[in-house]
Design a protein around this motif. Sequence first.
Motif, short mmCIF file in Angstrom:
data_model
loop_
_atom_site.label_atom_id
_atom_site.label_comp_id
_atom_site.label_asym_id
_atom_site.label_seq_id
_atom_site.Cartn_x
_atom_site.Cartn_y
_atom_site.Cartn_z
N ILE A 42 41.89 36.79 29.41
CA ILE A 42 42.04 35.33 29.32
C ILE A 42 41.41 34.80 28.04
N SER A 43 40.25 35.34 27.63
CA SER A 43 39.60 34.88 26.40
C SER A 43 40.22 35.49 25.15
N SER A 44 41.01 36.55 25.34
CA SER A 44 41.67 37.29 24.25
C SER A 44 40.70 38.06 23.36
N ILE A 45 39.47 38.23 23.83
CA ILE A 45 38.45 38.93 23.04
C ILE A 45 37.81 40.03 23.89
N GLU A 46 38.01 41.26 23.47
CA GLU A 46 37.40 42.39 24.18
C GLU A 46 35.88 42.32 24.03
N GLY A 47 35.20 42.49 25.14
CA GLY A 47 33.74 42.45 25.14
C GLY A 47 33.16 41.08 25.39
N SER A 48 34.01 40.06 25.50
CA SER A 48 33.49 38.69 25.68
C SER A 48 32.83 38.52 27.05
N PHE A 49 33.33 39.22 28.07
CA PHE A 49 32.72 39.09 29.40
C PHE A 49 31.27 39.56 29.38
N VAL A 50 31.02 40.70 28.76
CA VAL A 50 29.66 41.25 28.72
C VAL A 50 28.73 40.29 27.99
N GLN A 51 29.17 39.77 26.85
CA GLN A 51 28.32 38.84 26.09
C GLN A 51 28.09 37.55 26.88
N THR A 52 29.13 37.02 27.51
CA THR A 52 28.98 35.79 28.29
C THR A 52 28.07 36.02 29.50
N PHE A 53 28.29 37.12 30.21
CA PHE A 53 27.49 37.44 31.40
C PHE A 53 26.01 37.49 31.04
N TYR A 54 25.67 38.25 30.00
CA TYR A 54 24.26 38.39 29.64
C TYR A 54 23.73 37.15 28.91
N GLY A 55 24.62 36.39 28.30
CA GLY A 55 24.21 35.11 27.74
C GLY A 55 23.73 34.17 28.82
N VAL A 56 24.49 34.09 29.92
CA VAL A 56 24.09 33.27 31.07
C VAL A 56 22.78 33.79 31.66
N LYS A 57 22.70 35.10 31.81
CA LYS A 57 21.50 35.70 32.39
C LYS A 57 20.25 35.41 31.54
N ASN A 58 20.37 35.57 30.23
CA ASN A 58 19.23 35.30 29.34
C ASN A 58 18.75 33.86 29.46
N LEU A 59 19.69 32.94 29.53
CA LEU A 59 19.34 31.52 29.64
C LEU A 59 18.69 31.22 30.99
N LEU A 60 19.26 31.78 32.06
CA LEU A 60 18.69 31.55 33.39
C LEU A 60 17.29 32.16 33.51
N ILE A 66 33.34 31.00 32.82
CA ILE A 66 33.56 32.37 33.24
C ILE A 66 34.94 32.42 33.89
N HIS A 67 35.79 33.31 33.39
CA HIS A 67 37.20 33.30 33.78
C HIS A 67 37.52 34.25 34.92
N ALA A 68 36.64 35.22 35.17
CA ALA A 68 36.91 36.21 36.21
C ALA A 68 35.59 36.87 36.62
N HIS A 69 35.66 37.67 37.67
CA HIS A 69 34.47 38.35 38.17
C HIS A 69 34.29 39.73 37.56
N GLU A 70 35.22 40.14 36.71
CA GLU A 70 35.15 41.47 36.10
C GLU A 70 35.67 41.39 34.66
N PRO A 71 35.27 42.34 33.81
CA PRO A 71 35.55 42.25 32.36
C PRO A 71 37.02 42.21 31.99
N LYS A 72 37.85 43.02 32.63
CA LYS A 72 39.23 43.16 32.17
C LYS A 72 39.98 41.83 32.16
N LEU A 73 39.93 41.09 33.25
CA LEU A 73 40.66 39.83 33.32
C LEU A 73 40.00 38.76 32.47
N HIS A 74 38.67 38.66 32.52
CA HIS A 74 37.98 37.69 31.69
C HIS A 74 38.33 37.89 30.22
N ASP A 75 38.28 39.14 29.75
CA ASP A 75 38.57 39.42 28.34
C ASP A 75 40.03 39.15 28.01
#
Length: 394
Positions: free
Chosen positions: A234-252, A223-232
Amino acid sequence: MIKDSKYRPLFLKGKEGRGNYSVVVVCRNDEETISMNKIKIVLKGCNNFLKGYKFYLFQEENLKEEIVNHLKLKGISYICGVHDLDTLRDKDVIEINPVTCNIRVLYRSNSNDNFLMLTNKCNNNCIMCPDSLSVRTENNNIPLHIIKRHIKLIDKSTTFLCITGGEPTLLRDDFIEIIKYCKEKLPNTKYLLLTNGRIFYYKNFTETFIKNRPKDMVIAIPIHAHEPKLHDYISSIEGSFVQTFYGVKNLLDKGEKIEIRIVVNKLNYNMLKNIAFMINKYFAKVFRVSFMAMEMLGNAVVNNKEIWISFKDVQTELKQAVLLLLKSGIEVKIYNFPLCSLDKSLWSLNVRSISDYKVRYKDKCKDCSVIEKCGGFFNSTINMEDIKVHPVKG
């Protein structure tokens, strides 16, 4: 600049070869030295147990016909001129190409740092990634049958195996088949899966994964940041923060062991405390949080002016974030930082994490009393700037 004393190369090169390409072989400890006409011949035999196939590696550069006849090598595959032959160990798994005379070490029997590389492709394009965009977009997936053969030849007593890419989950059905095969063939091994976590946004895939994964697996997700704009960004992919955030949540939510990884760089170092707050609020049941210094290769080098920051300049923010997580009862580890760059109060959290074939130390480091516990530097990072080291005495 000095190398780690345990250095073992992953790639070996011979001078001349003959025989069939062998995707995975097992190096057995049947090395012997033979003297013939004042020529000392050092050979190491290899067996592919799946075929009963024999292969020889020679230290000598030239094999005269009389030597071939003497050793009864007619029809047997070999590569000669392998000068790093003594770095191979009993039960290593290696890949051999007698045409190119290349030898790739897939599994090192005396290492706790082995990995399965499934694909070079990735659906992120992180600006600090040590791979380049061209590497990650090449059509270079490793065939499933080769990966399974690799797994089958690994010593059954191996304690740890990392599954990585690229993004390994991009293989979808083949990825599930691979982790299922690991579960069958190496049931007592501990696993670390390196993934960007985006695939676990999809609950059906998450459930299939959990059903088939080995029993002891930690899933490491950055996880690169605490909010979508910076995380996306850094990852260069719009929407990656939301998918990563909920991916972690689903696994937990399913009780999986999650390690959140934070790669510290110039863009996010002053927000480390915010990231720690977010983890504490939403992912309090995380197995571990790891803060990681960068490996300056690939995209990281291309973007070094935007992302590079010295070890010493991140220490205040790093310590604040670490203490916040520790006070919340969350385990914390620090990777890829030399000890003398860290606040001494954080030394117990430092992991000697850089692979032995990549780790380097400054010449002054040889006088340090804690070098055996120090993470050192990536071979690609040690000369990024005039990094000052402060050897510990006594």
